[in-house]
Motif scaffolding. Structure first.
Motif, PDB file in Angstrom:
ATOM      1  N   GLU A 117      90.096  54.897  51.667  1.00 39.19           N
ATOM      2  CA  GLU A 117      90.483  53.536  51.282  1.00 39.19           C
ATOM      3  C   GLU A 117      91.861  53.127  51.792  1.00 39.19           C
ATOM      4  O   GLU A 117      92.040  51.997  52.253  1.00 39.19           O
ATOM      5  CB  GLU A 117      90.414  53.384  49.765  1.00 39.19           C
ATOM      6  CG  GLU A 117      88.994  53.384  49.219  1.00 39.19           C
ATOM      7  CD  GLU A 117      88.968  53.240  47.703  1.00 39.19           C
ATOM      8  OE1 GLU A 117      90.071  53.145  47.102  1.00 39.19           O
ATOM      9  OE2 GLU A 117      87.866  53.214  47.119  1.00 39.19           O
ATOM     10  N   GLY A 167      87.066  57.501  48.460  1.00 34.80           N
ATOM     11  CA  GLY A 167      88.405  57.154  48.002  1.00 34.80           C
ATOM     12  C   GLY A 167      89.508  57.579  48.947  1.00 34.80           C
ATOM     13  O   GLY A 167      90.513  56.873  49.096  1.00 34.80           O
ATOM     14  N   PRO A 192      81.635  49.979  50.015  1.00 35.89           N
ATOM     15  CA  PRO A 192      82.567  51.017  49.572  1.00 35.89           C
ATOM     16  C   PRO A 192      82.685  52.169  50.561  1.00 35.89           C
ATOM     17  O   PRO A 192      81.760  52.449  51.330  1.00 35.89           O
ATOM     18  CB  PRO A 192      81.955  51.485  48.246  1.00 35.89           C
ATOM     19  CG  PRO A 192      80.492  51.176  48.374  1.00 35.89           C
ATOM     20  CD  PRO A 192      80.410  49.913  49.185  1.00 35.89           C
ATOM     21  N   ASP A 216      82.815  61.818  48.156  1.00 38.90           N
ATOM     22  CA  ASP A 216      84.220  61.928  47.781  1.00 38.90           C
ATOM     23  C   ASP A 216      84.715  63.373  47.810  1.00 38.90           C
ATOM     24  O   ASP A 216      85.924  63.609  47.819  1.00 38.90           O
ATOM     25  CB  ASP A 216      84.440  61.342  46.387  1.00 38.90           C
ATOM     26  CG  ASP A 216      84.598  59.827  46.416  1.00 38.90           C
ATOM     27  OD1 ASP A 216      85.229  59.318  47.358  1.00 38.90           O
ATOM     28  OD2 ASP A 216      84.080  59.152  45.513  1.00 38.90           O
ATOM     29  N   ASP A 266      91.341  46.358  53.504  1.00 38.23           N
ATOM     30  CA  ASP A 266      90.680  45.819  52.318  1.00 38.23           C
ATOM     31  C   ASP A 266      90.210  46.904  51.365  1.00 38.23           C
ATOM     32  O   ASP A 266      89.606  46.606  50.335  1.00 38.23           O
ATOM     33  CB  ASP A 266      89.485  44.951  52.731  1.00 38.23           C
ATOM     34  CG  ASP A 266      89.902  43.767  53.586  1.00 38.23           C
ATOM     35  OD1 ASP A 266      90.766  43.004  53.129  1.00 38.23           O
ATOM     36  OD2 ASP A 266      89.383  43.622  54.704  1.00 38.23           O
ATOM     37  N   GLY A 267      90.439  48.166  51.713  1.00 41.46           N
ATOM     38  CA  GLY A 267      89.980  49.255  50.873  1.00 41.46           C
ATOM     39  C   GLY A 267      88.498  49.531  50.980  1.00 41.46           C
ATOM     40  O   GLY A 267      87.941  50.288  50.189  1.00 41.46           O
ATOM     41  N   GLY A 268      87.824  48.920  51.946  1.00 43.61           N
ATOM     42  CA  GLY A 268      86.396  49.117  52.152  1.00 43.61           C
ATOM     43  C   GLY A 268      85.996  48.537  53.494  1.00 43.61           C
ATOM     44  O   GLY A 268      86.818  47.956  54.216  1.00 43.61           O
ATOM     45  N   ARG A 317      84.967  41.238  46.450  1.00 47.28           N
ATOM     46  CA  ARG A 317      84.393  42.579  46.431  1.00 47.28           C
ATOM     47  C   ARG A 317      82.964  42.597  46.952  1.00 47.28           C
ATOM     48  O   ARG A 317      82.475  43.648  47.389  1.00 47.28           O
ATOM     49  CB  ARG A 317      84.452  43.154  45.014  1.00 47.28           C
ATOM     50  CG  ARG A 317      83.638  42.397  43.982  1.00 47.28           C
ATOM     51  CD  ARG A 317      83.710  43.113  42.633  1.00 47.28           C
ATOM     52  NE  ARG A 317      82.988  42.399  41.591  1.00 47.28           N
ATOM     53  CZ  ARG A 317      83.522  41.491  40.817  1.00 47.28           C
ATOM     54  NH1 ARG A 317      84.810  41.189  40.957  1.00 47.28           N
ATOM     55  NH2 ARG A 317      82.819  40.879  39.885  1.00 47.28           N
TER      56      ARG A 317
END
Length: 266
Positions: free
Chosen positions: A45, A42, A39, A229, A50-52, A34
């Motif tokens: 993602e 959301g 970041p 977000d 890797d979601g980031g 992480r």
């Protein structure tokens, strides 16, 4: 056990102890996965393997400055500095609406093609996220040097536009766009529904798609979720029969069944 200058465990006689060396390898501090990611909002993602944003990566955003701003807003809100190079049309109001913290935003609007590589390389040494609009004929050798500098410095290089001359780690493209809010001669633009496709190399080789609000109808609402977000979020309803042709990492054409015509990337 003693440690030599080379950090190898040895016995009292000075011989390397294999058991102790193995133990040292197991307890050596490691970098958590992480900590290698910055970041993102959301809603974005699922588009990233890797979601980031992975440190050291090069991510190209084709055609949409709004998507590029949304992509880096999460990192900005988390404390990272962001710099935009060669984007004289980027306004601070638009950046703030996307959720970017203006106290950690630097603008370098006027950069000639001759020195762009030098300027971006220097910024990658010190700043987490570097947005850049490359010139139409950026030499591939310059692009490779910048991608290598980003890997070395663990920064994120984010070229905006379709003129990046080498294959990036990841490419995101807005393939269709439709504004909401206007009626028959009345109303105002309130939100934009976009379709985004992402693909790249390695873990990103499998194509990913998402239908998003960008900006969303409640982007300016107070309270609740962080601004970045609220600015971009998933569209949960159906996509009105829209069919997207396979993406090849280049331009994408989208067929809208109700209109029967092609929409070019925006």
């Amino acid at each position: 056990m003693v440690l030599t200058a080379g950090a190898y465990p040895t016995t009292e006689s000075g011989q390397r102890d294999q058991r102790l060396e193995g133990l040292a390898q197991r307890v050596r501090p490691v970098t958590l996965a992480r900590e290698q990611l910055l970041p993102v909002p959301g809603a974005l993602e699922p588009l990233l393997p890797d979601g980031g944003l992975r440190r050291g990566g090069t991510v190209v955003v084709d055609g949409s400055l709004a998507l590029a701003l949304a992509l880096v807003a999460g990192a900005s809100a988390a404390g990272s500095w962001v710099v935009a190079v060669g984007m004289p049309d980027l306004g601070v109001v638009a950046a703030a609406e996307a959720g970017i913290v203006l106290d950690r935003l630097a603008l370098v609007p006027g950069v000639s093609a001759a020195v762009l590589g030098t300027v971006v390389a220097a910024l990658l040494d010190a700043i987490d996220v570097v947005l850049v609009r490359p010139p139409a004929r950026l030499p591939a050798a310059v692009a490779r040097r910048l991608a290598a500098r980003a890997r070395e410095r663990r920064s994120v290089l984010l070229p905006v536009g379709g003129s990046w001359p080498i294959a990036p780690d990841l490419r995101l493209a807005v393939t269709a766009s439709r504004w909401e809010g206007l009626g028959q001669g009345s109303g105002r633009l309130e939100a934009r529904k976009v379709e985004v496709v992402a693909a790249g190399r390695g873990a990103a080789v499998l194509e990913r798609r998402a239908t998003l609000w960008l900006p969303s109808p409640d982007a300016a609402a107070e309270g609740g979720k962080p601004r970045h977000d609220r600015y971009v979020r998933a569209v949960e309803e159906a996509t009105d029969g829209r069919v997207i042709r396979p993406w090849r990492g280049r331009e994408v054409e989208t067929m809208t069944a109700s209109r029967g015509r092609l929409l070019q990337p925006v």
